[in-house]
Design a protein around this motif. Structure first.
Motif, PDB file in Angstrom:
ATOM      1  N   ARG A  47       0.819  -1.205   0.000  1.00 15.39           N
ATOM      2  CA  ARG A  47       0.000   0.000   0.000  1.00 15.39           C
ATOM      3  C   ARG A  47       0.859   1.263   0.000  1.00 15.39           C
ATOM      4  NH1 ARG A  47      -5.108   1.891   3.747  1.00 15.39           N
ATOM      5  NH2 ARG A  47      -4.836   4.113   3.359  1.00 15.39           N
ATOM      6  N   LEU A  48       1.971   1.228   0.719  1.00 15.92           N
ATOM      7  CA  LEU A  48       2.809   2.422   0.838  1.00 15.92           C
ATOM      8  C   LEU A  48       3.274   2.896  -0.540  1.00 15.92           C
ATOM      9  CD1 LEU A  48       3.472   3.745   3.555  1.00 15.92           C
ATOM     10  CD2 LEU A  48       5.765   2.766   3.390  1.00 15.92           C
ATOM     11  N   PHE A  49       3.779   1.977  -1.352  1.00 18.27           N
ATOM     12  CA  PHE A  49       4.224   2.335  -2.698  1.00 18.27           C
ATOM     13  C   PHE A  49       3.052   2.825  -3.550  1.00 18.27           C
ATOM     14  CE2 PHE A  49       7.987  -0.886  -2.607  1.00 18.27           C
ATOM     15  CZ  PHE A  49       8.775   0.050  -1.960  1.00 18.27           C
ATOM     16  N   HIS A  50       1.933   2.109  -3.481  1.00 18.53           N
ATOM     17  CA  HIS A  50       0.767   2.455  -4.285  1.00 18.53           C
ATOM     18  C   HIS A  50       0.269   3.856  -3.947  1.00 18.53           C
ATOM     19  CE1 HIS A  50      -2.618   0.672  -6.739  1.00 18.53           C
ATOM     20  NE2 HIS A  50      -3.160   1.804  -6.345  1.00 18.53           N
ATOM     21  N   GLU A  51       0.129   4.115  -2.657  1.00 19.67           N
ATOM     22  CA  GLU A  51      -0.421   5.400  -2.236  1.00 19.67           C
ATOM     23  C   GLU A  51       0.529   6.555  -2.534  1.00 19.67           C
ATOM     24  OE1 GLU A  51      -2.903   7.320   1.483  1.00 19.67           O
ATOM     25  OE2 GLU A  51      -2.023   5.332   1.688  1.00 19.67           O
ATOM     26  N   ALA A  52       1.822   6.321  -2.419  1.00 22.16           N
ATOM     27  CA  ALA A  52       2.792   7.374  -2.739  1.00 22.16           C
ATOM     28  C   ALA A  52       2.655   7.816  -4.191  1.00 22.16           C
ATOM     29  CB  ALA A  52       4.207   6.878  -2.467  1.00 22.16           C
ATOM     30  N   THR A  53       2.470   6.848  -5.089  1.00 22.78           N
ATOM     31  CA  THR A  53       2.274   7.178  -6.505  1.00 22.78           C
ATOM     32  C   THR A  53       1.005   7.993  -6.700  1.00 22.78           C
ATOM     33  OG1 THR A  53       3.524   5.333  -7.412  1.00 22.78           O
ATOM     34  CG2 THR A  53       1.723   6.179  -8.758  1.00 22.78           C
ATOM     35  N   LEU A  54      -0.093   7.564  -6.099  1.00 25.42           N
ATOM     36  CA  LEU A  54      -1.354   8.295  -6.255  1.00 25.42           C
ATOM     37  C   LEU A  54      -1.237   9.717  -5.715  1.00 25.42           C
ATOM     38  CD1 LEU A  54      -3.931   5.540  -5.287  1.00 25.42           C
ATOM     39  CD2 LEU A  54      -3.367   6.351  -7.575  1.00 25.42           C
ATOM     40  N   ARG A  55      -0.556   9.863  -4.622  1.00 30.12           N
ATOM     41  CA  ARG A  55      -0.389  11.203  -4.038  1.00 30.12           C
ATOM     42  C   ARG A  55       0.365  12.117  -4.997  1.00 30.12           C
ATOM     43  NH1 ARG A  55       1.715  12.177   2.058  1.00 30.12           N
ATOM     44  NH2 ARG A  55      -0.190  10.956   2.337  1.00 30.12           N
ATOM     45  N   ASN A  56       1.442  11.612  -5.565  1.00 30.36           N
ATOM     46  CA  ASN A  56       2.253  12.426  -6.471  1.00 30.36           C
ATOM     47  C   ASN A  56       1.551  12.702  -7.796  1.00 30.36           C
ATOM     48  OD1 ASN A  56       4.422  12.619  -4.686  1.00 30.36           O
ATOM     49  ND2 ASN A  56       5.303  10.703  -5.390  1.00 30.36           N
ATOM     50  N   LEU A  57       1.024  11.644  -8.416  1.00 29.17           N
ATOM     51  CA  LEU A  57       0.406  11.821  -9.729  1.00 29.17           C
ATOM     52  C   LEU A  57      -0.839  12.688  -9.663  1.00 29.17           C
ATOM     53  CD1 LEU A  57       0.741   8.335 -11.464  1.00 29.17           C
ATOM     54  CD2 LEU A  57       2.234  10.327 -11.657  1.00 29.17           C
ATOM     55  N   SER A  58      -1.651  12.528  -8.626  1.00 27.93           N
ATOM     56  CA  SER A  58      -2.886  13.306  -8.532  1.00 27.93           C
ATOM     57  C   SER A  58      -2.601  14.794  -8.346  1.00 27.93           C
ATOM     58  CB  SER A  58      -3.757  12.799  -7.386  1.00 27.93           C
ATOM     59  OG  SER A  58      -3.151  13.028  -6.119  1.00 27.93           O
ATOM     60  N   HIS A  59      -1.418  15.111  -7.856  1.00 25.46           N
ATOM     61  CA  HIS A  59      -1.058  16.518  -7.670  1.00 25.46           C
ATOM     62  C   HIS A  59      -0.617  17.168  -8.974  1.00 25.46           C
ATOM     63  CE1 HIS A  59       0.297  20.140  -5.677  1.00 25.46           C
ATOM     64  NE2 HIS A  59       1.456  20.037  -6.305  1.00 25.46           N
ATOM     65  N   GLY A  60       0.143  16.442  -9.791  1.00 34.05           N
ATOM     66  CA  GLY A  60       0.736  17.119 -10.936  1.00 34.05           C
ATOM     67  C   GLY A  60       0.627  16.468 -12.288  1.00 34.05           C
ATOM     68  N   PHE A  61       0.045  15.249 -12.367  1.00 31.69           N
ATOM     69  CA  PHE A  61       0.141  14.533 -13.637  1.00 31.69           C
ATOM     70  C   PHE A  61      -1.141  13.853 -14.120  1.00 31.69           C
ATOM     71  CE2 PHE A  61       4.354  14.627 -11.747  1.00 31.69           C
ATOM     72  CZ  PHE A  61       5.163  15.021 -12.808  1.00 31.69           C
ATOM     73  N   ALA A  62      -1.983  13.378 -13.215  1.00 30.44           N
ATOM     74  CA  ALA A  62      -3.070  12.495 -13.635  1.00 30.44           C
ATOM     75  C   ALA A  62      -4.278  12.630 -12.726  1.00 30.44           C
ATOM     76  CB  ALA A  62      -2.588  11.040 -13.611  1.00 30.44           C
ATOM     77  N   VAL A  63      -5.434  12.219 -13.265  1.00 29.03           N
ATOM     78  CA  VAL A  63      -6.619  12.071 -12.423  1.00 29.03           C
ATOM     79  C   VAL A  63      -6.728  10.601 -12.020  1.00 29.03           C
ATOM     80  CG1 VAL A  63      -7.886  14.044 -13.313  1.00 29.03           C
ATOM     81  CG2 VAL A  63      -8.113  11.836 -14.440  1.00 29.03           C
TER      82      VAL A  63
END
Length: 210
Positions: free
Chosen positions: A180-196
Motif C-alpha cells: 500500500r505504501l508504494f501504491h499510495e505514494a504514486t497516487l499522491r504524487n500523480l494526482s497533484h501534478g500529472f493524472a486524475v
C-alpha cells in the motif's frame, strides 16, 4: 515489504483521498482514448515467481472485467512486455530479465486482449519504443494507465505521457505493486501534478458516455 493490500476498503479510501473532481472535469472532454496495459507478465502475476505480488487474486479479475468492457467499446488496448539484459536495470535489480524466460510471457488471462504488444527495456514505455507514434496515428488524446508495478513502470509511463502532451487517467484500482505504501505514494504524487485518479468503473462510465 510485500502485502495483500488492494481491498475494497483501501480502494475506496484512496479514491476519496486522491481523486480531484475539478481535474477530472478538465479531462472529460478529451474522449479519444487508449488503455495502456503495462507489463502484465507472469513474472509479477504468477505465484511461482519470486516477484509475485500478493494482491494478484484481487487484481486480475478486476482488470480482466475492465478490459472486456473496453474492448466492447472499441477502445484500443496497448500492452507492454518488459525485459532487460545488462545496463542500469540489471545493476539496480541485481540481474537480467531475459526476453526468452517463460515467466516474462503475458499472463494467460490477458492474452485475449493483447492484440498489440510493445516490448520495452526500462520503466518508461515511451523510451526507445513506437508507443508515442502509435498513439499519434490513433489520434489519442487521453491515456488510461493500468498494469504493474504502480510505482515503477506505471508511474514513470504516466509522467512521460503527461510530458508528451497526453491527458493521463491513472485509476486507483487499475495498477498493482508490492504494498500500500508504494501504491499510495504514486497516487499522491500523480494526482497533484500529472493524472486524475478515478475508479476503473468511473472510467467505463466516462467511455460509455462519449
Amino acid at each position: 515489504m510485500k502485502e495483500d493490500y488492494l481491498t475494497e476498503e483501501v480502494i475506496a479510501e484512496m479514491r476519496s483521498r486522491y481523486f480531484r473532481e475539478r481535474k477530472w472535469r478538465k479531462i472529460e472532454p478529451f474522449r479519444k482514448s487508449a488503455v495502456l496495459a503495462i507489463d502484465l507478465q507472469k513474472y509479477f502475476l504468477s505465484p511461482e515467481s519470486r516477484a509475485f505480488l500478493p494482491s494478484v487474486p484481487r487484481f486480475v479479475p478486476r482488470l480482466v472485467k475492465f478490459y472486456s468492457r473496453v474492448r466492447e467499446l472499441n477502445v484500443p488496448i496497448i500492452f507492454t512486455r518488459h525485459y532487460h539484459a545488462g545496463g542500469t536495470m540489471a545493476r539496480w535489480w541485481g540481474g537480467d530479465m531475459p526476453k526468452d524466460d517463460l515467466l516474462n510471457d503475458l499472463l494467460d488471462e490477458f492474452k485475449p486482449f493483447a492484440e498489440t504488444v510493445i516490448e520495452k527495456s526500462t520503466y518508461d514505455a515511451f523510451y526507445g519504443t513506437e508507443l508515442e507514434g502509435m498513439l499519434g496515428k490513433l489520434g489519442v488524446e487521453t491515456v488510461v494507465v493500468t498494469g504493474v508495478m504502480t510505482h515503477l513502470c506505471c508511474e514513470t509511463t504516466a509522467r512521460e505521457a503527461f510530458v508528451r502532451g497526453f491527458n493521463v487517467v491513472f485509476p486507483v484500482d487499475g495498477t498493482l505493486t508490492q504494498n500500500r505504501l508504494f501504491h499510495e505514494a504514486t497516487l499522491r504524487n500523480l494526482s497533484h501534478g500529472f493524472a486524475v485518479t478515478p475508479l476503473l468503473s468511473e472510467v467505463l462510465e466516462w467511455l460509455l458516455s462519449g
